[in-house]
Structure formats: C-alpha cells, structure tokens
Design a protein around this motif. Structure first.
Motif, mmCIF file in Angstrom:
data_model
loop_
_atom_site.group_PDB
_atom_site.id
_atom_site.type_symbol
_atom_site.label_atom_id
_atom_site.label_comp_id
_atom_site.label_asym_id
_atom_site.label_seq_id
_atom_site.Cartn_x
_atom_site.Cartn_y
_atom_site.Cartn_z
ATOM 1 N N GLN A 69 0.854 -1.127 -0.082
ATOM 2 C CA GLN A 69 -0.355 0.459 0.316
ATOM 3 C C GLN A 69 0.647 1.522 -0.176
ATOM 4 O O GLN A 69 0.757 2.126 -0.137
ATOM 5 C CB GLN A 69 -1.286 0.017 1.087
ATOM 6 N N ASP A 234 -10.426 11.915 -3.660
ATOM 7 C CA ASP A 234 -9.829 10.628 -4.078
ATOM 8 C C ASP A 234 -8.529 11.196 -4.827
ATOM 9 O O ASP A 234 -8.581 11.806 -5.999
ATOM 10 C CB ASP A 234 -10.589 9.758 -5.081
ATOM 11 N N THR A 248 -7.545 5.728 -5.279
ATOM 12 C CA THR A 248 -7.476 5.899 -3.792
ATOM 13 C C THR A 248 -8.535 7.131 -3.226
ATOM 14 O O THR A 248 -8.369 8.177 -3.198
ATOM 15 C CB THR A 248 -5.956 6.764 -2.671
ATOM 16 N N ASP A 287 -11.223 5.686 6.011
ATOM 17 C CA ASP A 287 -10.285 5.760 4.203
ATOM 18 C C ASP A 287 -9.026 6.016 5.012
ATOM 19 O O ASP A 287 -8.025 6.673 3.829
ATOM 20 C CB ASP A 287 -11.072 6.974 3.744
ATOM 21 N N GLN A 330 -7.488 -1.411 6.191
ATOM 22 C CA GLN A 330 -6.894 -0.581 4.877
ATOM 23 C C GLN A 330 -6.444 -1.975 4.223
ATOM 24 O O GLN A 330 -5.209 -2.178 4.943
ATOM 25 C CB GLN A 330 -6.393 0.553 4.950
ATOM 26 N N GLY A 333 -8.808 -1.479 -1.030
ATOM 27 C CA GLY A 333 -10.036 -2.196 -2.074
ATOM 28 C C GLY A 333 -9.244 -3.279 -2.822
ATOM 29 O O GLY A 333 -10.795 -4.694 -2.860
ATOM 30 N N ASN A 334 -8.822 -4.123 -2.249
ATOM 31 C CA ASN A 334 -8.597 -5.621 -2.723
ATOM 32 C C ASN A 334 -6.794 -6.056 -1.675
ATOM 33 O O ASN A 334 -5.646 -6.476 -2.399
ATOM 34 C CB ASN A 334 -8.061 -5.220 -4.200
#
Length: 360
Positions: A69, A234, A248, A287, A330, A333-334
């Motif tokens: 990340q 974002d 992001t 986030d 966090q 997203g994947n």
C-alpha cells in the motif's frame, strides 16, 4: 505501529511474507520561508513571500507489512507570492496577491506480481512466477505548477483591538510524470512502465484573527482557520492511455483550526510568546491510509523574541503536537493484491522555528 494479516496471498500456495511494523515513518524535514516588504508610497506597500504551504513525507521499511500500500510518500510545494497592500485610512488596510505554486510528488510501494499475473492469466500462470520475481516495486514521480490568488484586510475596530481576515484560493494541478516498475517477471515485462497523470486541487482556506492589547506590554491573540479539504475526494493516477493505474478514496472533510495565545513584552529587548491550538484532520477513520495516517492534534507552543538592535529582531519558537491515536483497517480495495493493514498509529510532532527580521 500498525499490525495486520498476511499480505497478498492469491491462493494458499502463494502467500507473501507478512513483514514487520514499518519502523518510524516520520523524520526530519526543513520548511524554509522568506518574506520581503517595501514601501512605494505613504499608503502603498509591496511584498514578496516564498513559502511551503503544503507538504507530506512518510517512509516505511521496504519489507513492512503494508508495503503493497505504501513505502515512500513525499509531496513538496513551493509558493512564490508577490503582493500589494493599501492603507485606506487609519482603521482599514487591504491587500492581495498572486500565488505561483509548484508541486513535486513521489510515491512508491511494493508490487505483488503473483497477484497481478493471477488476475491476468489465472492460477496456473501465477504458479509459474519465479520466486525471485514474486515482488517488486513501483515508483511514481511527477510535478506541475499553477496559479492562485489571495486577499486580506486589517481593521482597527477599537484603539486596542485589531481584526484581520484573509482568503487563499484553491489551486488546480495536473501532475504529470512516470510510473517505473522494478523486478517484473517475464510475463509482465514491457507493458508496465508508463507516463502517468494526476488531477488534484489543493484547498482554499479562510482565516479570521484577533489581537487585543491589555495594557502596554500584554496582548491576547486568537485565530480561526477553515480549510476546504473536501475538494479532495480521491487520488486517481491515470496512464497515458486513459486507464486507471491506481485510485485511492480519500473522502477528505473540511477542517477547522482554532488557536489562542499571548505575547508579553518583558523589556525593550525581550518578549515572551505562548499559544495553544486545536487542529482537526481532514482524514476520516474509514479511508485512512498508510500514506497519510493523520489524526486530530493539539498544539502547545512557546517562544521568545529578542530585539538585538533597532533594525534586527530574532524570534525562536518550539511547538509540540499531541496527535490523537489513529486507527487503521485498510486493504486498498483488494486484500489479495494489497493485504490488510489493521491496528493503530501513535504519533507526535516537534517543530523548532527560527526567524530573523532586519529592517532597512
């Protein structure tokens, strides 16, 4: 110190090593400023300011748990601000200026090539990725420059009371640069390095400040600043062909900073300064990312001023920022590609400042 689960396993046979906590992601940074002011008429003044209005720098150990990340995040801005001011009368002064602002950015992270091959060609191809090419890095660099503006006014609302208001505009950038990948397996070589771009709008802000004199030597100070951080929802990095390299979610919220302080002139040469402030972060708990693990903070500062001569003044100051513990959960997203970073950040900040003013 964040903790987390095993990173980047595309299947039970191909997990990536867990990694450590990342070490201290902070460090030393210099923030230079320079201001020059001159008179062109009894009621007109001109000035030039060089400052660094926005900045970010975090860097983790390259094998840490959240390496997919973020490893290094650096954002630098330089603002050149010529300005002019006019004294309307003994009670009102107004001014304005133009900002030429330059931004430079560098973002790096580890890349899970096993996960990329798995997503592109399936488990069979992923199993053939050599162990030495299972991971690599991506480094994204870019820069841009843009224009903004600022306005302000000062009011003598009473003999011992001054009120100041100011507004600084938003500045829109299109940051352009490149993404460079290292240690890619043969199956991916040749289609990864690419020109990239990022649209970002640095926020506008508005401030109100008050000075109240209590006698000849003591003055109370207060200020409130609102910053329009919700302009950033974002950060989307696009390849030159229009496809998205990385997106992001940030969902920044608008913030308030409230400060109070006092100055006390001890003698003709020495003055003492004290202050406290509360500064809200634009980052929300959902986030929060390793690149900006920010949280609300309280400032406690003190300093002094020494007038060495009629023309020279030296200011020294120190501030300690008590930062609220920041939680993080966090996966970008994947979880397969980026893993999960879950835990808490503990942070504190120390700021040392020195300023010399010379009148000629």
């Amino acid at each position: 110190q964040p903790s987390g689960t095993a990173l980047g396993g595309v299947n039970p046979a191909a997990p990536r090593p867990l990694g450590g906590a990342g070490g201290d992601a902070g460090g030393l940074a210099a923030v230079p400023n320079l201001y020059v002011k001159g008179d062109i008429a009894p009621t007109w003044k001109v000035g030039l300011g060089l400052s660094v209005p926005f900045g970010l720098q975090t860097e983790y150990e390259p094998d840490w748990i959240g390496r997919f990340q973020a490893i290094k995040s650096e954002l630098d801005t330089l603002n050149v601000n010529p300005s002019v001011a006019y004294k309307v009368n003994d009670k009102i002064s107004v001014g304005g200026g133009v900002s030429y602002q330059q931004i430079n950015a560098e973002l790096s992270s580890a890349v899970n090539y096993v996960a990329l091959v798995f997503a592109a060609a399936g488990a069979g191809a992923a199993a053939l990725v050599p162990a030495g090419n299972a991971e690599g890095t991506v480094k994204i660099t870019g820069d841009d420059n843009a224009l903004g503006w600022n306005l302000g006014a000062m009011f003598a609302v009473a003999p011992e009371t001054r009120l100041g208001v100011s507004y600084r505009s938003a500045i829109k950038y299109k940051v352009t640069g490149s993404a460079t990948f290292s240690n890619a397996p043969t199956a991916l070589t040749g289609n990864l390095d690419t020109p990239v771009s990022l649209h970002i709008e640095m926020p506008d802000s508005a401030s109100v400040a008050l000075q109240q004199k209590l006698g000849a030597n003591l003055a109370l100070l207060g200020d409130v600043t609102w910053t329009h951080w919700s302009r950033i929802q974002d950060l989307t990095i696009e390849r030159s062909n229009g496809s998205v390299l990385n997106r992001t979610p940030e969902n920044f919220r608008n913030t308030w900073r409230i400060g109070v302080g006092a100055t006390n002139r001890l003698s003709d040469a020495w003055s003492l300064k004290l202050g406290v402030a509360y500064d809200r972060t634009p980052v929300n708990d959902t986030d929060r990312t390793p690149r900006l693990p920010d949280q609300d903070r309280t400032w406690l500062s003190f300093g002094g001023q020494y007038r060495s001569s009629q023309n020279g003044t030296l200011d020294l100051g120190y501030a300690h920022l008590f930062v609220k513990q920041a939680s993080i959960n966090q996966n970008a997203g994947n979880v397969t590609a980026f893993g999960l970073v879950s835990g808490n950040y503990k942070s504190s900040i120390d700021i040392f400042g020195a300023q010399f003013t010379y009148r000629f």
